[in-house]
Design an enzyme around this catalytic site. Structure first.
Site, PDB file in Angstrom:
ATOM      1  N   GLU A   1     -34.341  -7.480  58.126  1.00 12.58           N
ATOM      2  CA  GLU A   1     -33.837  -6.407  58.984  1.00 12.58           C
ATOM      3  C   GLU A   1     -32.442  -6.754  59.467  1.00 12.58           C
ATOM      4  OE1 GLU A   1     -35.019  -4.159  63.144  1.00 12.58           O
ATOM      5  OE2 GLU A   1     -36.024  -6.005  62.575  1.00 12.58           O
TER       6      GLU A   1
ATOM      7  N   CYS B   1     -23.442  -6.024  62.404  1.00  8.91           N
ATOM      8  CA  CYS B   1     -22.477  -6.377  61.366  1.00  8.91           C
ATOM      9  C   CYS B   1     -21.089  -5.954  61.823  1.00  8.91           C
ATOM     10  CB  CYS B   1     -22.845  -5.687  60.064  1.00  8.91           C
ATOM     11  SG  CYS B   1     -21.768  -6.114  58.710  1.00  8.91           S
TER      12      CYS B   1
ATOM     13  N   ILE C   1     -16.477  -6.956  61.409  1.00 11.19           N
ATOM     14  CA  ILE C   1     -15.359  -7.747  60.877  1.00 11.19           C
ATOM     15  C   ILE C   1     -14.109  -7.402  61.677  1.00 11.19           C
ATOM     16  CG2 ILE C   1     -13.846  -8.021  58.883  1.00 11.19           C
ATOM     17  CD1 ILE C   1     -16.085  -8.323  57.177  1.00 11.19           C
TER      18      ILE C   1
ATOM     19  N   GLY D   1     -15.775  -7.599  54.064  1.00  9.85           N
ATOM     20  CA  GLY D   1     -17.096  -7.004  54.239  1.00  9.85           C
ATOM     21  C   GLY D   1     -17.925  -7.082  52.980  1.00  9.85           C
TER      22      GLY D   1
END
Length: 568
Positions: free
Chosen positions: A289, A293, A295, A305
């Site tokens: 899961e 996320c 950057i 990415g």
């Protein structure tokens, strides 16, 4: 799962009520004040969380990777800066400041005293020592250490399947002037060298792969293991997520990030965190899961990415033994996840994941299957080898690699060639498989196919002259007989980029060199009508003339084709 328990009593929000943020987040709003965070942490201490199963629903809407991933900005160390500032202005103990940030973790993991003490000890030591390095202030040092992480929306999570709690792709510009980093010109040069021959994806992947081999980039997977170096990276990553997901409570981010059942794959440039993905693996169910996320903004659109997600897939498959990833996405995130290999159809059996991940109102559950054989961290080499093999096979069957010198082809004002060039004189055409019977190929069946090419061309010219005369003699042809005068209509040629009129068409017909097929003649006539309707509104006389004349023209074309067929 305990990391997804509804420990914060935030009101449910639908995605339609949320304001899209550059951080691709669709989570609940962040509690901005310190008092609210402490209050939320106190409330969380009273919530019962299941160890292995998630509650039936979440109080937070699904977070997402929005379509503006590449442009979102995510800063780091925001939380540490506030702690440092409070420490400078007050006499409070550093331990108290850390309690403010990790309140939820202490309540949730109360039996694990070693974790709490290690986090407090680590943070206190870091805050105390940061002020004396290179004579910089505490705030400046902290900014450098926890620069934000961003995640591109270019490639993505084929790793598997669990719901996204705080997924955000974006980041802040952090530490762009830090010494010891390689100038950006080198990466740009590498991309320029490979872009034309390899494509954008391979060029970016190979450029980052070289940086990895040179030691300038490093991909690591850390979790809350009480190791100072790992904890520093996690706190830097936490600050990225906090800035990138402004609607997500910081306590909730800390809780998931510091949960020992969660892991974080991060990309480091030197000692600086550039990006990261936090996920929870369910080893017994073989799926994972993704939680967060992000950057950094100044490192976006460079392939970080993609590379980060590829490392996540490989690590999840080889180390955790996962076969799928599941994630909840809002409307802004669906496009991103599709690029990462996620599908809207869930092929994983519901018994495998149901009850392990949280359900979100308004979120779309998406799945990504991890390929058991793909070399995710070396895809560029595999693609290059495949492309080379295909090119070699094409060369065996074709001579397309041969490049012949160009031919001189001069035109008059109406586009009529000054010198007739025979098709068979074009070098390489016969070698490519051209035959003389292909000359003047048309979708209109005009005349006797057994007649020679010269006879057919004469019959074609006669038909085009007849069609042109019917248009010129029509009552609605007056707007099209001459080119539009720019003095009368100044903006006409700004809007109509490819003008045509009956006068130009007549010159081309009379040359008997321009229209080698009826298709070309019909295309010019249609363009003339379409230009008129593009510039003029439907209620004008010009628009109506174009429509009536076009109807008349097409009826005459059909009549001419039918009469030609009967004559055969």
């Amino acid at each position: 799962m305990d990391s997804h328990s509804s420990h914060l009593n935030a009101a449910n929000r639908s995605r339609s009520s949320q304001t899209p943020s550059p951080s691709h987040s669709a989570s609940a709003s962040v509690t901005s004040s310190l008092h609210k965070r402490k209050l939320a942490a106190t409330t969380a201490a009273n919530a019962a969380a299941s160890e292995d199963h998630a509650p039936p629903s979440s109080s937070f809407p699904p977070s997402s990777f929005s379509a503006d991933t590449r442009d979102g900005a995510l800063t780091s160390n925001d939380e540490l800066e506030s702690i440092s500032a409070r420490g400078a202005d007050t006499d409070s103990d550093p331990d108290e400041s850390e309690d403010i940030v990790v309140d939820d973790d202490e309540d949730e993991f109360a039996p694990e005293q070693d974790q709490d003490s290690s986090i407090r000890t680590f943070t206190a030591a870091r805050l105390d020592s940061s002020s004396g390095v290179n004579g910089s202030s505490r705030n400046t040092k902290l900014k450098t250490e926890s620069s934000t992480v961003k995640l591109e929306s270019s490639d993505g999570g084929k790793d598997g399947g669990s719901s996204v709690v705080g997924t955000g792709v974006s980041g802040t510009v952090g530490g762009s002037s830090i010494s010891g980093l390689v100038p950006k010109d080198e990466s740009v040069k590498v991309l320029a060298e490979n872009f034309q021959t390899s494509g954008a994806y391979i060029a970016r992947e190979e450029a980052l792969k070289r940086e990895e081999q040179a030691g300038r980039l490093k991909f690591v997977c850390y979790s809350n293991d009480s190791i100072d170096e790992h904890m520093m990276c996690l706190i830097g990553l936490k600050n990225i997520f906090a800035r990138q997901l402004p609607n997500m409570p910081k306590e909730y981010i800390v809780r998931l990030l510091m949960d020992r059942k969660h892991k974080s794959v991060m990309v480091l440039r030197g000692n600086l965190v550039v990006g990261g993905i936090t996920y929870r693996p369910y080893h017994s169910q073989k799926f994972g899961e993704i939680a967060f996320c992000a950057i950094t903004a100044d490192e976006q659109v460079k392939g970080y990415g993609t590379r980060l997600m590829n490392h996540l897939k490989q690590h999840a498959r080889d180390v955790d033994g996962l076969t799928h990833f599941l994630t909840y996405a809002d409307n802004n995130a669906v496009g991103y996840f599709v690029k990462q290999g996620f599908t809207k159809e869930i092929y994983l059996e519901k018994d495998v994941w149901h009850g392990f991940i949280k359900d979100y109102d308004g979120g779309l559950l998406m799945e990504c299957k991890i390929d058991p054989k793909l070399p995710y961290t070396d895809l560029s080499s595999m693609i290059r080898q495949q492309r080379k093999a295909i090119d070699e096979r094409i060369r065996e069957l074709s001579n397309c690699q041969n490049v012949y010198p160009k031919i001189e082809f001069l035109k008059n004002e109406a586009g009529i060639p000054r010198k007739i060039i025979k098709v068979e004189e074009i070098r390489g055409l016969r070698e490519a498989g051209w035959t003389p019977d292909q000359w003047g190929h048309t979708r209109f069946k005009l005349f006797n196919g057994s007649a020679d090419m010269v006879t057919n061309q004469k019959q074609l010219n006669a038909l085009m002259r007849a069609l042109l005369k019917t248009m010129q003699d029509h009552a609605d042809a007056w707007p099209f007989k001459e080119p539009v005068d720019s003095r009368d209509v100044p903006d006409y040629y700004d809007i109509i980029k490819d003008p045509i009129d009956l006068k130009v068409i007549a010159k081309r017909v009379e040359s008997e060199q321009y229209y080698v097929t009826l298709d070309m003649f019909v295309a010019d006539a249609r363009r003339m009508f379409n230009n008129c309707r593009t510039y003029n509104s439907p209620d004008t006389i010009y628009y109506k003339c174009a429509t009536r004349l076009e109807t008349h023209f097409h009826s005459k074309v059909q009549a001419g084709l039918q009469s030609g067929a009967k004559s055969q």
